[in-house]
Motif scaffolding. Sequence first.
Motif, mmCIF file in Angstrom:
data_model
loop_
_atom_site.group_PDB
_atom_site.id
_atom_site.type_symbol
_atom_site.label_atom_id
_atom_site.label_comp_id
_atom_site.label_asym_id
_atom_site.label_seq_id
_atom_site.Cartn_x
_atom_site.Cartn_y
_atom_site.Cartn_z
ATOM 1 N N ARG A 73 -24.602 22.997 12.686
ATOM 2 C CA ARG A 73 -24.810 24.137 13.560
ATOM 3 C C ARG A 73 -24.917 25.465 12.828
ATOM 4 O O ARG A 73 -25.347 26.464 13.411
ATOM 5 C CB ARG A 73 -23.677 24.230 14.578
ATOM 6 N N SER A 74 -24.530 25.499 11.553
ATOM 7 C CA SER A 74 -24.570 26.765 10.820
ATOM 8 C C SER A 74 -25.978 27.338 10.754
ATOM 9 O O SER A 74 -26.160 28.560 10.749
ATOM 10 C CB SER A 74 -24.016 26.572 9.406
ATOM 11 N N VAL A 75 -26.994 26.474 10.729
ATOM 12 C CA VAL A 75 -28.369 26.969 10.640
ATOM 13 C C VAL A 75 -28.817 27.625 11.944
ATOM 14 O O VAL A 75 -29.794 28.379 11.963
ATOM 15 C CB VAL A 75 -29.339 25.832 10.266
ATOM 16 N N CYS A 76 -28.113 27.336 13.029
ATOM 17 C CA CYS A 76 -28.501 27.883 14.328
ATOM 18 C C CYS A 76 -27.561 28.980 14.816
ATOM 19 O O CYS A 76 -27.771 29.538 15.890
ATOM 20 C CB CYS A 76 -28.538 26.775 15.386
ATOM 21 N N SER A 77 -26.527 29.273 14.037
ATOM 22 C CA SER A 77 -25.550 30.235 14.548
ATOM 23 C C SER A 77 -25.348 31.451 13.665
ATOM 24 O O SER A 77 -25.086 32.531 14.163
ATOM 25 C CB SER A 77 -24.193 29.539 14.739
ATOM 26 N N THR A 78 -25.485 31.314 12.344
ATOM 27 C CA THR A 78 -25.133 32.461 11.497
ATOM 28 C C THR A 78 -26.204 32.836 10.483
ATOM 29 O O THR A 78 -26.336 34.005 10.145
ATOM 30 C CB THR A 78 -23.841 32.169 10.711
ATOM 31 N N VAL A 79 -26.954 31.882 9.989
ATOM 32 C CA VAL A 79 -27.866 32.171 8.883
ATOM 33 C C VAL A 79 -29.278 31.796 9.272
ATOM 34 O O VAL A 79 -29.519 30.759 9.875
ATOM 35 C CB VAL A 79 -27.453 31.393 7.616
#
Length: 384
Positions: A73-79
């Motif tokens: 999910r990091s690719v869709c939430s912060t970066v």
Amino acid sequence: MSNTDLHYIRSQMVAPMPAPDGRKGITGWLREKLFSSVKDTILTVLSVALIVWFLPGLIEWLFINAVWTGPDRSVCSTVVQGGIQPEGWSGACWAFVDAKFQQFLYGRYPVDERWRVQLVALVFVLLLAPLLIRKLPYKSLNAILLFIVFPVFAYLFLVGGSFGLARVETPLWGGLLVTLILSVVGITVSLPMGVLLALGRRSNMPVIKALCVIFIEVIRGVPLVALLFMASVMLPLFMPPGTTFDKFLRALVGVSLFASAYMAEVIRGGLQAIPKGQYEGADSLGLSYWQKTLFIILPQSLKISLPGIVNTFIGLFKDTSLVYIIGMFDLLGIVRQNFSDASWATAQTPATGLVFAGFVFWIFCFCMSRYSLYMERRLDTSRK
């Protein structure tokens, strides 16, 4: 009468006159289709304004700001592309769909056994396509293979337990696999059963007519959700003690019965539209009831009922998503189940998953609708 009295009669057809200038080209098409009246002009302007206001943001969310790949999910939430997302940023998280795509198709069907699902799907397409393409021969043989041989083949391969295939219990099935099986079985069962129920409701035998009326009215008066609960919870109570009844089979029974009741009313409408003279003409030829029904009445009534039949098929295909409430995970159910995956929990994940599921449903329903229109044009004898 002399020949001079007939000189006013033309011996050749008059050449067609050219269309008025206002009806030619793009300008004529726009004037006729979009601006033919004040009301049409207002509706056209409002529609264009809505498209201009809504479409750019939709394209931006679906494609421009979307994230297509990523491990979590990091690719869709912060970066985004190595930088911090700007305030107010939003875009579809297609990386979630990419990571869960196999699960959306097969559910928890064992990975090493998914070739069986693919083989069954390939055989189904190869048997169905010749029935849908008018010019291909051997329709009777194809129908026998599809409706009699294929179900046995599909059961043996999907369930397994014989011929050296590992057994895969139906609770492991899910995703598009469950959606297609429920809809295909429901469609295949509901059409012939609906025909019999419609004929029974119009029968002159009081017992047969009463039974068909009771069945149709009871099923149509109960929501599909309640019918699925009854098939899942109450049906085993009527079985002998110790008898196990597969939950997936219960759902198949519930969906098929529900679709059959609605199909019966659609076909009954087509039967009532047949002129009385068709019945009298068949009787005058000395045809029996079944000869008259199979060769004269049913072909005409099915042609009249074709839009309603396909509409019932489309409704059935979408209603298969209701099996989620009895613990089965069709395409929409498996998508919703993955929203709780902590590794993909973002603000964009639910909307992206629902858009994906909706698009898949739309593709299948649109194909059924377009083929229905093709069949209507082909069977429309009034235009020939």
